[in-house]
Design a protein around this motif. Structure first.
Motif, PDB file in Angstrom:
ATOM      1  N   PHE A 173       1.018  -1.302  -0.346  1.00  0.00           N
ATOM      2  CA  PHE A 173       0.103  -0.081   0.395  1.00  0.00           C
ATOM      3  C   PHE A 173       0.538   0.901   0.243  1.00  0.00           C
ATOM      4  O   PHE A 173       1.984   0.981   0.268  1.00  0.00           O
ATOM      5  N   ILE A 174       0.613   2.289  -0.296  1.00  0.00           N
ATOM      6  CA  ILE A 174       0.915   3.758  -0.293  1.00  0.00           C
ATOM      7  C   ILE A 174       1.373   3.731   0.723  1.00  0.00           C
ATOM      8  O   ILE A 174       0.527   3.824   1.929  1.00  0.00           O
ATOM      9  N   ASP A 175       2.553   4.816   0.983  1.00  0.00           N
ATOM     10  CA  ASP A 175       3.113   4.304   2.476  1.00  0.00           C
ATOM     11  C   ASP A 175       2.366   5.939   3.977  1.00  0.00           C
ATOM     12  O   ASP A 175       2.069   5.782   5.011  1.00  0.00           O
ATOM     13  N   GLU A 176       1.883   6.744   3.032  1.00  0.00           N
ATOM     14  CA  GLU A 176       1.508   7.539   3.813  1.00  0.00           C
ATOM     15  C   GLU A 176       0.161   8.388   3.099  1.00  0.00           C
ATOM     16  O   GLU A 176      -0.352   8.124   1.853  1.00  0.00           O
ATOM     17  N   THR A 177      -0.684   8.943   3.441  1.00  0.00           N
ATOM     18  CA  THR A 177      -2.245   9.926   3.372  1.00  0.00           C
ATOM     19  C   THR A 177      -1.980  10.387   2.101  1.00  0.00           C
ATOM     20  O   THR A 177      -1.395  11.220   2.713  1.00  0.00           O
ATOM     21  N   THR A 178      -2.653  10.926   1.039  1.00  0.00           N
ATOM     22  CA  THR A 178      -2.368  11.501   0.893  1.00  0.00           C
ATOM     23  C   THR A 178      -3.735  11.694  -0.527  1.00  0.00           C
ATOM     24  O   THR A 178      -4.475  11.089  -0.106  1.00  0.00           O
ATOM     25  N   GLY A 179      -4.085  13.518  -0.846  1.00  0.00           N
ATOM     26  CA  GLY A 179      -5.337  13.487  -1.701  1.00  0.00           C
ATOM     27  C   GLY A 179      -5.132  14.761  -2.556  1.00  0.00           C
ATOM     28  O   GLY A 179      -3.773  15.341  -2.492  1.00  0.00           O
ATOM     29  N   ALA A 195     -12.176  15.775  -5.717  1.00  0.00           N
ATOM     30  CA  ALA A 195     -11.799  16.061  -5.035  1.00  0.00           C
ATOM     31  C   ALA A 195     -11.138  14.160  -4.264  1.00  0.00           C
ATOM     32  O   ALA A 195     -12.017  13.312  -4.805  1.00  0.00           O
ATOM     33  N   GLU A 196     -10.226  14.017  -3.541  1.00  0.00           N
ATOM     34  CA  GLU A 196      -9.820  12.632  -3.737  1.00  0.00           C
ATOM     35  C   GLU A 196      -8.473  12.273  -3.002  1.00  0.00           C
ATOM     36  O   GLU A 196      -7.888  13.129  -2.661  1.00  0.00           O
ATOM     37  N   VAL A 197      -9.121  11.049  -1.715  1.00  0.00           N
ATOM     38  CA  VAL A 197      -7.717  11.204  -0.454  1.00  0.00           C
ATOM     39  C   VAL A 197      -7.936   9.325  -0.516  1.00  0.00           C
ATOM     40  O   VAL A 197      -8.222   8.735  -0.960  1.00  0.00           O
ATOM     41  N   ALA A 207      -3.114  -4.909   7.248  1.00  0.00           N
ATOM     42  CA  ALA A 207      -3.530  -3.620   6.448  1.00  0.00           C
ATOM     43  C   ALA A 207      -4.275  -3.486   5.806  1.00  0.00           C
ATOM     44  O   ALA A 207      -4.859  -4.678   5.356  1.00  0.00           O
ATOM     45  N   PHE A 208      -4.405  -2.539   5.376  1.00  0.00           N
ATOM     46  CA  PHE A 208      -5.765  -1.907   4.414  1.00  0.00           C
ATOM     47  C   PHE A 208      -4.982  -0.861   3.586  1.00  0.00           C
ATOM     48  O   PHE A 208      -4.798   0.216   4.301  1.00  0.00           O
ATOM     49  N   GLY A 209      -5.786  -0.656   2.461  1.00  0.00           N
ATOM     50  CA  GLY A 209      -5.515   0.807   1.972  1.00  0.00           C
ATOM     51  C   GLY A 209      -6.924   0.856   1.102  1.00  0.00           C
ATOM     52  O   GLY A 209      -7.780   0.164   0.638  1.00  0.00           O
ATOM     53  N   TYR A 210      -6.976   2.536   1.337  1.00  0.00           N
ATOM     54  CA  TYR A 210      -8.698   3.007   0.853  1.00  0.00           C
ATOM     55  C   TYR A 210      -7.869   4.497  -0.348  1.00  0.00           C
ATOM     56  O   TYR A 210      -7.026   4.453  -0.243  1.00  0.00           O
ATOM     57  N   TYR A 211      -8.398   4.298  -0.901  1.00  0.00           N
ATOM     58  CA  TYR A 211      -8.714   5.566  -2.079  1.00  0.00           C
ATOM     59  C   TYR A 211     -10.428   6.120  -2.363  1.00  0.00           C
ATOM     60  O   TYR A 211     -11.321   5.660  -2.938  1.00  0.00           O
TER      61      TYR A 211
END
Length: 829
Positions: A173-179, A195-197, A207-211
């Motif tokens: 997953f990507i390392d940190e929150t991005t938006g 808008a996106e995050v 672990a999980f990831g979201y977009y």
């Protein structure tokens, strides 16, 4: 076939071979290629694994099919906002106008399909504009899909990969929150907010990831009485549910409200060349004074049949003659030697005839026209990985539904209420066998489609509206969707596809590769027509009450078919890879709402096969900074009688495609594309004629104002292969793009697409001029801020696109946008 395209691609092949020679290094030819990471490529080079072609994780370089990818970075740099702009970077693609709605690309001259994460979506020739802003990457695959994906159309497809928190190269997953948040604006009150995050997270010790992505548009239009209001919401989640178990799930919701755009009516060559338009009003038919013309009011003499849509039996376009009433037979006229049945010339004339010069914004759209679609797409994937080696199991569950309503005042309406669910299990394994690497996939699947669809196109009259005047009771029809009655077609039904596929990919250490696959489908179909909802007589059912014998009220049947593919390729190392592919692919003949007609089921025309022969050469040269691909192909649908006019016509296409992407330096990216194609309608070739609306230039002996109060249509004769050529499809398209990073956060980009002249309609009476479309943009980045500005149609080229050319191309055409501008401000973190 090969000789036909040699002149168009000779210089490209020479460039290709010269590049290959210059790329050879003094080391042994068997030495492995050095991996070079090029910073400025914007994801344009084919170094990522793309599973949307065959299902294996092969890069496009090693995939033995003609395909292109367009990354999110490329779309942002060139400020691409809809799928029509993809033709600049995807050879072989071009879209005729589907009444102004960019639903899908035409690929290799025929309507393409849309896939989402490798699963086929519901048909969308023009139900809503396909959004591209929520995509991480778009794959454009030319030719029918691999057997692993099930029955598919012949032309090709777009596969959309949604934005995700998962990093494809590592699987993590990507390392940190991005938006990011962005605001776009442009000509004609264009307004877009996005808008996106996305980021990583943990649920317990997993672990999980979201977009998450959202887009809201409320825009005006260059065209009068037009606008666009849409909302797009998308969410994707990736989660590790165990050491060997991985979940991917999410969805997309799209709410679209706009309108269809038929463009200019009363089409003539003089209108295209000089904007000269014939004005005048038709005779009134609204006998009850409600401001609307019903189907019954079009039946002036009360015999159950319309009186303003005569049929010409075997018209040769451009011949002499005038519309002359018959001497002895009521309702029969002649044009030269051609008989015209159901002819009432006294009702079809205009009054107050004159001339005017039209502006491109004056189009056939009424103030109350609207086109609304809600689309819901959901997916849920479960993957069980092996411990070290062995079988990987993936179950893909996909659901999509759309609800569509379309009303056009000049005489067309429709609705869809359709949904589909697909479940596909894929078992994959790979191992070494002596000097070969072997990968295999086994995949049972089921796909169930349920549809309800109504069409209302009887008494559809483009030319009654005078575009210099507002819509009114002289040209506004009472629509079937307004009264839930008098439909031309109405189908309710479903179909279930059970399939089993197997694919194998074998690569030997000497560079030789064989990829083979096979699939078997069995499909149960059922469809019915509620007679009480139908207009009789109509454009589809020609009997009048009390006779209903022309209506096939229901039909059901089971169809089955075998699909297969075989490809061979050779990695010559230093980077040139020749390949050859032959395939046979099943296809379901479904309509605009994925509906199956009762007639097609009963006649056996609801299921067909396509065949593809393709040879090509790909290369990764100049230390992997230059990608080149050349392909020659022939593909066809085999049964000329099995077709859906809107979505899946029987055709044969021959052509050549060339693509080059060159990262000249870390600052400069350059691409080149070229396609040469010819599309033949097989049913037209077989019959020597085609049903089509007849325009004023098709019958030059008749004053245009004498037929514009109705619609002259009929069997138009153009015998031979040249006569069966599909109208509106350019023979040659060339494109070039370039982007340069100036430093200090500034980059400039430009593209040019050169398109051949085409005939607007099947009759070839009106020619749309060749054009070169130039776009340019600039991007400035400073810290977390990005500002971009673009000029579209920079040279203010006057150009047109054919509108449904084989049926309506002789009577309507869409004038395209003049020079326009758009800008976007984006803040990211």
């Amino acid at each position: 076939m090969l000789r036909r395209h040699v002149s168009g691609i000779a210089f490209l092949a020479t460039l290709f071979c010269a590049s290959g020679a210059s790329a050879q290094e003094p080391e042994s030819a068997a030495a492995p290629l050095e991996e070079l990471v090029v910073i400025g490529d914007l994801g344009s080079l084919p170094d990522e694994d793309v599973q949307s072609v065959f299902g294996f994780g092969k890069s496009l370089l090693y995939t033995p099919r003609s395909a292109s990818t367009v990354s999110e970075e490329m779309m942002a740099r060139f400020d691409m906002r809809d799928i029509d702009e993809l033709i600049a970077v995807a050879p072989g693609s071009f879209t005729q106008s589907f009444f102004g709605v960019a639903g899908s690309l035409d690929i290799r001259g025929t309507p393409g399909e849309t896939y989402f994460r490798g699963v086929r979506r519901l048909d969308n020739p023009g139900n809503y504009p396909t959004p591209i802003g929520a995509s991480d990457r778009i794959d454009i695959v030319r030719g029918p899909a691999s057997p692993i994906y099930g029955p598919a159309k012949i032309g090709g497809y777009l596969n959309f990969n949604p934005k995700s928190a998962r990093v494809e190269e590592t699987g993590g997953f990507i390392d940190e929150t991005t938006g990011a948040v962005s605001l776009g604006a442009g000509s004609w009150d264009k307004r877009i907010l996005a808008a996106e995050v996305g980021g990583p997270g943990r649920l317990g010790n997993r672990a999980f990831g979201y977009y998450l992505y959202s887009e809201f548009e409320d825009s005006g239009s260059y065209y009068r009485n037009s606008g666009l209001d849409q909302t797009l919401l998308q969410a994707s989640f990736d989660a590790d549910a165990g050491e060997r178990l991985h979940l991917e799930f999410g969805g997309m919701y799209h709410d679209y409200a706009g309108n269809e755009n038929a463009g200019w009516n009363r089409l003539t060559q003089d209108l295209v060349d000089h904007g000269i338009y014939v004005t005048g009003q038709p005779l009134p038919l609204d006998t009850d004074g409600d401001g609307l013309i019903s189907h019954q009011e079009f039946d002036v003499d009360g015999d159950g049949f319309t009186d303003l849509n005569p049929f010409a039996a075997g018209l040769v376009p451009g011949g002499p003659g005038s519309l002359v009433p018959g001497d002895s037979v009521d309702g029969v006229c002649t044009v030269g030697t051609t008989s015209v049945f159901g002819c009432r010339p006294e009702l079809m004339r205009l009054v107050n005839v004159g001339q005017a010069v039209l502006d491109g914004s004056q189009v056939l759209v009424g103030p109350d026209d609207f086109h609304a679609t809600d689309v819901l797409t959901l997916y849920f994937d479960v993957t069980r990985r092996p411990v070290d080696s062995g079988w990987e199991w993936t179950n893909q569950l996909f659901y999509e539904a759309y609800d569509n309503l379309n009303q056009v005042a000049y005489g067309f309406s429709q609705f869809h209420d359709t949904w589909v669910i697909e479940d596909r299990l894929v078992a994959a394994n790979s191992w070494r066998a002596g000097s070969a690497a072997v990968s295999v996939q086994l995949s049972p699947s089921l796909r169930y489609t349920n549809f309800e669809h109504g069409d209302d196109y009887t008494n559809e009259y483009f030319d009654r509206r005078d575009l210099t005047r507002p819509a009114g009771p002289l040209d506004t029809r009472l629509l079937a969707t307004q009264i839930d009655d008098d439909y031309t077609e109405y189908y309710i039904g479903d179909y279930l596809d059970l399939g089993l596929a197997a694919l194998a990919d074998v690569t030997w250490d000497n560079g030789f590769n064989v990829l083979a696959g096979v699939r078997y489908d069995t499909i149960d179909m059922e469809s019915l027509q509620p007679v009480e909802k139908l207009l009789l007589a109509s454009a589809n059912n020609f009997c009048a009450p009390p006779d209903r014998s022309c209506v096939r009220t229901e039909a059901s049947d089971r169809f089955d078919g075998l699909s297969w593919t075989l490809s061979v390729s050779y990695d010559s190392r230093p980077g040139l890879i020749p390949y050859a592919t032959v395939s046979r692919q099943s296809t379901v003949i479904a309509g605009q709402a994925a509906e199956i007609t009762t007639d097609n089921i009963a006649s056996g025309g609801a299921f067909d096969v396509s065949r593809l022969h393709e040879i090509g050469l790909k290369g990764s040269l100049l230390n992997n900074s230059l990608y080149v691909a050349l392909s020659l192909y022939e593909q066809q649908r085999t049964d000329f009688s099995a077709q859906a006019t809107v979505t899946n016509q029987a055709s044969q296409t021959e052509g050549a495609e060339f693509e080059m992407r060159w990262v000249v330096s870390e600052e400069l990216l350059f691409t080149l594309g070229y396609s040469d194609m010819e599309v033949i309608n097989l049913n037209t070739l077989e019959a020597g004629a085609r049903y089509s609306f007849i325009g004023a230039d098709d019958v030059p002996g008749i004053p245009p104002e004498s037929i514009y109060g109705g619609a002259l249509a009929g069997s138009v004769i153009r015998p031979g292969p040249s006569g069966a050529r599909r109208a509106g499809v350019p023979r040659n398209i060339a494109s070039v793009t370039a982007t340069y990073d100036l430093g200090n956060g500034i980059a400039i980009s430009g593209s040019a697409v050169d398109v051949d002249a085409v005939h607007s309609g099947f009759s070839n009476s009106v020619t749309l001029p060749a054009y070169t479309l130039v776009n340019a943009s600039v991007v400035f980045e400073k810290g977390n801020w990005t500002v971009s500005a673009a000029a579209k149609n920079l040279t203010d080229e006057r150009y047109f696109r054919a509108n449904f050319p084989n049926l309506f191309g002789g009577v309507v055409v869409l004038p395209e946008l003049p020079r326009n501008y758009q800008a976007r401000v984006r803040y990211r973190w």
